[in-house]
Design a protein around this motif. Structure first.
Motif, PDB file in Angstrom:
ATOM      1  N   ALA A  57      97.011 -38.358  -1.128  1.00 42.39           N
ATOM      2  CA  ALA A  57      96.066 -38.609  -2.207  1.00 42.39           C
ATOM      3  C   ALA A  57      95.243 -39.834  -1.877  1.00 42.39           C
ATOM      4  N   ILE A  58      94.059 -39.863  -2.462  1.00 39.55           N
ATOM      5  CA  ILE A  58      93.178 -41.017  -2.299  1.00 39.55           C
ATOM      6  C   ILE A  58      92.638 -41.391  -3.665  1.00 39.55           C
TER       7      ILE A  58
ATOM      8  N   SER B  36      92.241 -32.806  -8.450  1.00 37.67           N
ATOM      9  CA  SER B  36      91.510 -34.011  -8.844  1.00 37.67           C
ATOM     10  C   SER B  36      92.003 -34.536 -10.191  1.00 37.67           C
ATOM     11  N   THR B  37      91.815 -35.842 -10.388  1.00 39.80           N
ATOM     12  CA  THR B  37      92.181 -36.495 -11.634  1.00 39.80           C
ATOM     13  C   THR B  37      91.311 -37.721 -11.819  1.00 39.80           C
ATOM     14  N   PRO B  38      90.986 -38.065 -13.053  1.00 35.73           N
ATOM     15  CA  PRO B  38      90.250 -39.315 -13.290  1.00 35.73           C
ATOM     16  C   PRO B  38      91.159 -40.538 -13.255  1.00 35.73           C
ATOM     17  N   GLN B  39      92.480 -40.320 -13.171  1.00 34.84           N
ATOM     18  CA  GLN B  39      93.409 -41.431 -13.129  1.00 34.84           C
ATOM     19  C   GLN B  39      93.466 -42.038 -11.731  1.00 34.84           C
ATOM     20  N   ALA B  40      93.998 -43.247 -11.684  1.00 32.66           N
ATOM     21  CA  ALA B  40      94.084 -43.961 -10.408  1.00 32.66           C
ATOM     22  C   ALA B  40      95.515 -44.252  -9.998  1.00 32.66           C
ATOM     23  N   PHE B  41      96.484 -43.833 -10.847  1.00 29.78           N
ATOM     24  CA  PHE B  41      97.874 -44.153 -10.557  1.00 29.78           C
ATOM     25  C   PHE B  41      98.736 -42.895 -10.630  1.00 29.78           C
ATOM     26  N   ARG B  42      99.961 -43.017 -10.134  1.00 31.42           N
ATOM     27  CA  ARG B  42     100.924 -41.911 -10.138  1.00 31.42           C
ATOM     28  C   ARG B  42     100.356 -40.673  -9.437  1.00 31.42           C
TER      29      ARG B  42
ATOM     30  N   GLY C   8     101.505 -33.485 -12.117  1.00 29.51           N
ATOM     31  CA  GLY C   8     101.166 -33.455 -13.525  1.00 29.51           C
ATOM     32  C   GLY C   8      99.983 -34.318 -13.937  1.00 29.51           C
ATOM     33  N   VAL C   9      99.586 -35.269 -13.099  1.00 28.90           N
ATOM     34  CA  VAL C   9      98.461 -36.136 -13.478  1.00 28.90           C
ATOM     35  C   VAL C   9      97.119 -35.508 -13.125  1.00 28.90           C
ATOM     36  N   TYR C  10      97.147 -34.419 -12.358  1.00 28.16           N
ATOM     37  CA  TYR C  10      95.912 -33.772 -11.934  1.00 28.16           C
ATOM     38  C   TYR C  10      95.504 -32.704 -12.945  1.00 28.16           C
ATOM     39  N   ASP C  11      94.210 -32.652 -13.242  1.00 27.85           N
ATOM     40  CA  ASP C  11      93.762 -31.695 -14.259  1.00 27.85           C
ATOM     41  C   ASP C  11      92.856 -30.606 -13.715  1.00 27.85           C
ATOM     42  N   SER C  12      92.521 -30.684 -12.441  1.00 27.91           N
ATOM     43  CA  SER C  12      91.725 -29.615 -11.829  1.00 27.91           C
ATOM     44  C   SER C  12      92.337 -29.282 -10.477  1.00 27.91           C
ATOM     45  N   TRP C  13      92.374 -27.980 -10.169  1.00 26.73           N
ATOM     46  CA  TRP C  13      92.989 -27.507  -8.927  1.00 26.73           C
ATOM     47  C   TRP C  13      92.094 -26.468  -8.265  1.00 26.73           C
ATOM     48  N   GLY C  14      92.114 -26.469  -6.941  1.00 25.32           N
ATOM     49  CA  GLY C  14      91.437 -25.428  -6.203  1.00 25.32           C
ATOM     50  C   GLY C  14      92.316 -24.197  -6.086  1.00 25.32           C
ATOM     51  N   GLN C  15      91.780 -23.194  -5.406  1.00 27.48           N
ATOM     52  CA  GLN C  15      92.487 -21.920  -5.292  1.00 27.48           C
ATOM     53  C   GLN C  15      93.483 -21.907  -4.138  1.00 27.48           C
ATOM     54  N   GLY C  16      93.383 -22.864  -3.256  1.00 28.89           N
ATOM     55  CA  GLY C  16      94.322 -22.978  -2.145  1.00 28.89           C
ATOM     56  C   GLY C  16      93.786 -22.362  -0.865  1.00 28.89           C
ATOM     57  N   THR C  17      94.257 -22.879   0.257  1.00 34.60           N
ATOM     58  CA  THR C  17      93.908 -22.346   1.560  1.00 34.60           C
ATOM     59  C   THR C  17      95.190 -22.289   2.400  1.00 34.60           C
ATOM     60  N   GLN C  18      95.391 -21.181   3.088  1.00 35.98           N
ATOM     61  CA  GLN C  18      96.619 -20.956   3.829  1.00 35.98           C
ATOM     62  C   GLN C  18      96.576 -21.644   5.191  1.00 35.98           C
ATOM     63  N   VAL C  19      97.637 -22.345   5.508  1.00 38.34           N
ATOM     64  CA  VAL C  19      97.826 -22.931   6.834  1.00 38.34           C
ATOM     65  C   VAL C  19      99.127 -22.360   7.395  1.00 38.34           C
ATOM     66  N   THR C  20      99.027 -21.765   8.567  1.00 39.64           N
ATOM     67  CA  THR C  20     100.198 -21.185   9.225  1.00 39.64           C
ATOM     68  C   THR C  20     100.317 -21.786  10.615  1.00 39.64           C
ATOM     69  N   VAL C  21     101.459 -22.395  10.894  1.00 38.42           N
ATOM     70  CA  VAL C  21     101.685 -23.044  12.173  1.00 38.42           C
ATOM     71  C   VAL C  21     102.829 -22.331  12.892  1.00 38.42           C
ATOM     72  N   SER C  22     102.544 -21.850  14.074  1.00 43.70           N
ATOM     73  CA  SER C  22     103.573 -21.150  14.845  1.00 43.70           C
ATOM     74  C   SER C  22     104.152 -22.084  15.904  1.00 43.70           C
ATOM     75  N   SER C  23     105.378 -21.803  16.270  1.00 46.29           N
ATOM     76  CA  SER C  23     106.063 -22.665  17.254  1.00 46.29           C
ATOM     77  C   SER C  23     105.777 -22.225  18.675  1.00 46.29           C
TER      78      SER C  23
END
Length: 124
Positions: free
Chosen positions: A50-51, A98-104, A109-124
């Motif tokens: 997080a930033i 994303s969240t307008p808060q700066a802590f925690r 639970g402090v985040y109020d907006s979420w993206g749909q996600g992107t899959q990352v697959t790492v093979s050995s």
């Protein structure tokens, strides 16, 4: 209303690098704290990085510290997650939040907006 769209996921081999992007719309990204979370099959969603909007302070999960870097490009209203030295255990769906808060920022639970996600697959 904030909208988040992730991209950049895909297939990688162990040791490779990927960069995830999260484009923010509806609000200036520099006024939001941004986080990346991931969820592997059969596991709970976990914090990755997080930033804060206050001083752009970054925090990382121990499992990715030293390998992943979170950054923001205010001109592009975009947040990035650079992932180096990828491991098979990094395989998951990665979510931007994303969240307008700066802590925690390690708590989903402090985040109020979420993206749909992107899959990352790492093979050995």
């Amino acid at each position: 209303q904030v909208q988040l769209v992730e991209s950049g996921g895909g297939l990688a081999q162990a040791g490779d690098s990927l960069r995830l992007s999260c484009v923010v719309s509806g609000r200036t990204a520099s006024t939001l704290s941004m986080g990346w979370f991931r969820q592997a099959p059969g596991k709970e969603r976990e914090f990755v990085a997080a930033i804060s909007w206050r001083g752009s302070i970054a925090v990382y999960a121990d499992s990715v510290k030293g390998r992943f870097t979170i950054s923001r490009d205010s001109a592009k209203n975009t947040v990035y997650l650079r992932m180096n030295s990828l491991k098979p255990e990094d395989t998951a769906v990665y979510y931007c939040a994303s969240t307008p808060q700066a802590f925690r920022l390690t708590y989903a639970g402090v985040y109020d907006s979420w993206g749909q996600g992107t899959q990352v697959t790492v093979s050995s």
